[in-house]
Design an enzyme around this catalytic site. Structure first.
Site, PDB file in Angstrom:
ATOM      1  CB  CYS A   1     125.501  32.865  34.098  1.00  0.00           C
ATOM      2  SG  CYS A   1     125.146  34.433  34.898  1.00  0.00           S
TER       3      CYS A   1
ATOM      4  CB  CYS B   1     126.203  35.018  30.188  1.00  0.00           C
ATOM      5  SG  CYS B   1     127.112  35.273  31.729  1.00  0.00           S
TER       6      CYS B   1
ATOM      7  CE  LYS C   1     128.808  40.884  33.909  1.00  0.00           C
ATOM      8  NZ  LYS C   1     127.626  40.018  33.977  1.00  0.00           N
TER       9      LYS C   1
ATOM     10  NE  ARG D   1     131.521  34.852  37.695  1.00  0.00           N
ATOM     11  CZ  ARG D   1     132.490  35.030  36.821  1.00  0.00           C
ATOM     12  NH1 ARG D   1     133.547  34.220  36.850  1.00  0.00           N
ATOM     13  NH2 ARG D   1     132.422  35.982  35.921  1.00  0.00           N
TER      14      ARG D   1
ATOM     15  CE  LYS E   1     128.654  43.063  37.227  1.00  0.00           C
ATOM     16  NZ  LYS E   1     127.729  42.043  36.890  1.00  0.00           N
TER      17      LYS E   1
HETATM   18  C1  PBG Z   1     125.889  37.636  35.564  1.00  0.00           C
HETATM   19  C2  PBG Z   1     126.209  38.739  36.504  1.00  0.00           C
HETATM   20  C3  PBG Z   1     127.402  38.906  37.228  1.00  0.00           C
HETATM   21  C4  PBG Z   1     127.201  39.985  38.074  1.00  0.00           C
HETATM   22  C5  PBG Z   1     125.931  40.490  37.832  1.00  0.00           C
HETATM   23  N1  PBG Z   1     125.326  39.712  36.844  1.00  0.00           N
HETATM   24  C6  PBG Z   1     128.664  38.176  37.303  1.00  0.00           C
HETATM   25  C7  PBG Z   1     129.285  37.374  36.299  1.00  0.00           C
HETATM   26  O1  PBG Z   1     129.481  37.797  35.160  1.00  0.00           O
HETATM   27  O2  PBG Z   1     129.637  36.275  36.684  1.00  0.00           O
HETATM   28  C8  PBG Z   1     128.219  40.471  39.053  1.00  0.00           C
HETATM   29  C9  PBG Z   1     127.739  41.116  40.267  1.00  0.00           C
HETATM   30  C10 PBG Z   1     128.690  41.174  41.385  1.00  0.00           C
HETATM   31  O3  PBG Z   1     129.823  40.670  41.358  1.00  0.00           O
HETATM   32  O4  PBG Z   1     128.288  41.774  42.383  1.00  0.00           O
HETATM   33  N2  PBG Z   1     125.688  37.970  34.269  1.00  0.00           N
HETATM   34 ZN    ZN Z   2     125.436  35.948  33.191  1.00  0.00          ZN
END
Ligand code: PBG
Ligand code: ZN
Length: 328
Positions: free
Chosen positions: A123, A131, A196, A206, A249
Site C-alpha cells: 500500500c 495492499c 488484521k 496512513r 491488530k
Molecule cells: C498496511 C499497514 C497498516 C498498518 C500497518 N501496516 C494500515 C492499513 O491497513 O492501512 C497500521 C499501523 C497503525 O495504524 O499503526 N498494510
Molecule cells: Zn498494506
C-alpha cells in the site's frame, strides 16, 4: 464464611505486597518500535497526527535507531515510503528500494544489536494505495501474493531479521515461506499479521506511511470488526502456512481476540497497538485529560494481560526507558 475472614485489601497494603502478587509485567525484550523511513532530503519530518513520531530519511533513521537502542529498545518494525508510486507497487520489491536501502544501512551500522523486522505490504508503493495489485477494480489475490513474496525476499537479502506480511491476502504466508526457503533463508521467521481488522484506528498511520487508499477501502481483504471466530480461522491458516508468530491488530479494541488466540494456539502472539490508539492517548494527554505515563502503562499492560507475548507500540522508547529506570 467470607468477610471478615477474607480481606483482599490485605495484599494491596503497600507497594512491596502489590509487587509480590502482581500478575502481569511488561518486558522490554518483547516490545517492538515501528519506524517510518522515507526517501527524502529532510532528515526528519514530524507526523502531525502522531505527536512524538516522525518520518525519517535513511540517514535520519540511523539516529532514531540509535536513540531507540539507548532507550533499551531491541526490535524495530520498518515501514518504507518511496518517492514514486506506481500501479504495480514496484518500489516494494526493488532491491534498491527505500526499505531495502534503510535495512542495509541499519544492519551495517548496528548489526545484531537490533532486531530488524520489515512490514511487507504494497500500500505504501501503489499509486492507488491498496495492499495489492488491482484487476478490474478488485485487489487481485494471487498476483499480489507473488509480488509480496518477492518483496519479502528482497527485504531478507538486504539483511532483515524477520518479515511481517500485513496485506491480508490469502495464501501469502505460504508464498513467503516458500520463496525464502527456496533461497536458503529457512531460518528467517515470519510474523504474520493474521487477524488484521478493517479498523478506523489506522487513520494516523496512513498519514505517516502516506498509504491511504485512493478509492474504496480495505474491507474486501481486512477482517470485518464484528467477527471473532473468523480470526481463529485466519490464525490457524497462517500457522499451517508457516507463520512463526501471529499478530492481532489493532490491540486495544480487540483484546478478546488476543485472549482467544492465546488460549487456542501455542505460538507467540503479538498485539499491535496501532496509530489510532497512540493518537487517542497523546491527544487526551495534550489536553490534560489523562496522565501520560499512567495511560501508557495501563493500556500496554492490558494488552499483555489479555495474552500478547510481543507488543508493537509507538510508546516503546518510553516503556523501555522506564524499565531501565525501574519505574515501569
Ligand atoms: C498496511 C499497514 C497498516 C498498518 C500497518 N501496516 C494500515 C492499513 O491497513 O492501512 C497500521 C499501523 C497503525 O495504524 O499503526 N498494510
Ligand atoms: Zn498494506
Amino acid at each position: 464464611m467470607d468477610y471478615p475472614i477474607h480481606r483482599p485489601r490485605r495484599l494491596r497494603k503497600n507497594e512491596l505486597l502489590r509487587g509480590m502478587v502482581r500478575e502481569t509485567a511488561i518486558s522490554p525484550d518483547a516490545l517492538v518500535y515501528p519506524v517510518f523511513i522515507k526517501e527524502m532530503d529532510e532528515r526528519e519530518i514530524p507526523v502531525d497526527s502522531m505527536p512524538g513520531i516522525s518520518q525519517f530519511s535513511p540517514d535520519g533513521a540511523l539516529d532514531e535507531v540509535e536513540a531507540a537502542l539507548n532507550a533499551g529498545v531491541k526490535a524495530i518494525l520498518v515501514f518504507g515510503i518511496p518517492q514514486k508510486k506506481d500501479e504495480a507497487g514496484s518500489g516494494a520489491y526493488d532491491k534498491n528500494g527505500i526499505v531495502q536501502r534503510a535495512v542495509r544501512g541499519v544492519k551495517s551500522r548496528f548489526g545484531d544489536d537490533i532486531l530488524v523486522i520489515t512490514d511487507v505490504c504494497m500500500c505504501e508503493y501503489t499509486s492507488h494505495g491498496h495492499c495489492g495489485v488491482i484487476k478490474d477494480g478488485y485487489v487481485d489475490n494471487d498476483e499480489s501474493v507473488k509480488l509480496l513474496a518477492r518483496s519479502a525476499l528482497s527485504h531478507v537479502l538486504a539483511g532483515a531479521d524477520m518479515v511481517a506480511p500485513s496485506d491480508m491476502m490469502d495464501g501469502r504466508i505460504h508464498a513467503v515461506r516458500e520463496i525464502l526457503d527456496l533461497h536458503g533463508d529457512y531460518n528467517i521467521p515470519i510474523m504474520a499479521y493474521s487477524a488484521k481488522y478493517a479498523s478506523c484506528l489506522y487513520g494516523p498511520f496512513r498519514d505517516a506511511a502516506e498509504s491511504a487508499p485512493q478509492f474504496g477501502d480495505r474491507r474486501s481483504y481486512q477482517m470485518d470488526p464484528p467477527n471473532a471466530r473468523e480470526a481463529m480461522r485466519e490464525i490457524e491458516l497462517d500457522i499451517e502456512e508457516g507463520a512463526d508468530i501471529i499478530m492481532v491488530k489493532p490491540a486495544l479494541f480487540y483484546l478478546d481476540i488476543v485472549r482467544d488466540a492465546k488460549e487456542r494456539f501455542d505460538v507467540p502472539i503479538a498485539g499491535y497497538s496501532v496509530s489510532g490508539e497512540y493518537a487517542m492517548i497523546q491527544l487526551a494527554v495534550q489536553k490534560g485529560w489523562l496522565d501520560y505515563k499512567r495511560a501508557v502503562l495501563e493500556s500496554t499492560t492490558s494488552i499483555r494481560r489479555a495474552g500478547a507475548d510481543i507488543i508493537i507500540t509507538y510508546f516503546a522508547k518510553d516503556l523501555c526507558r522506564w524499565a531501565k529506570e525501574h519505574t515501569l
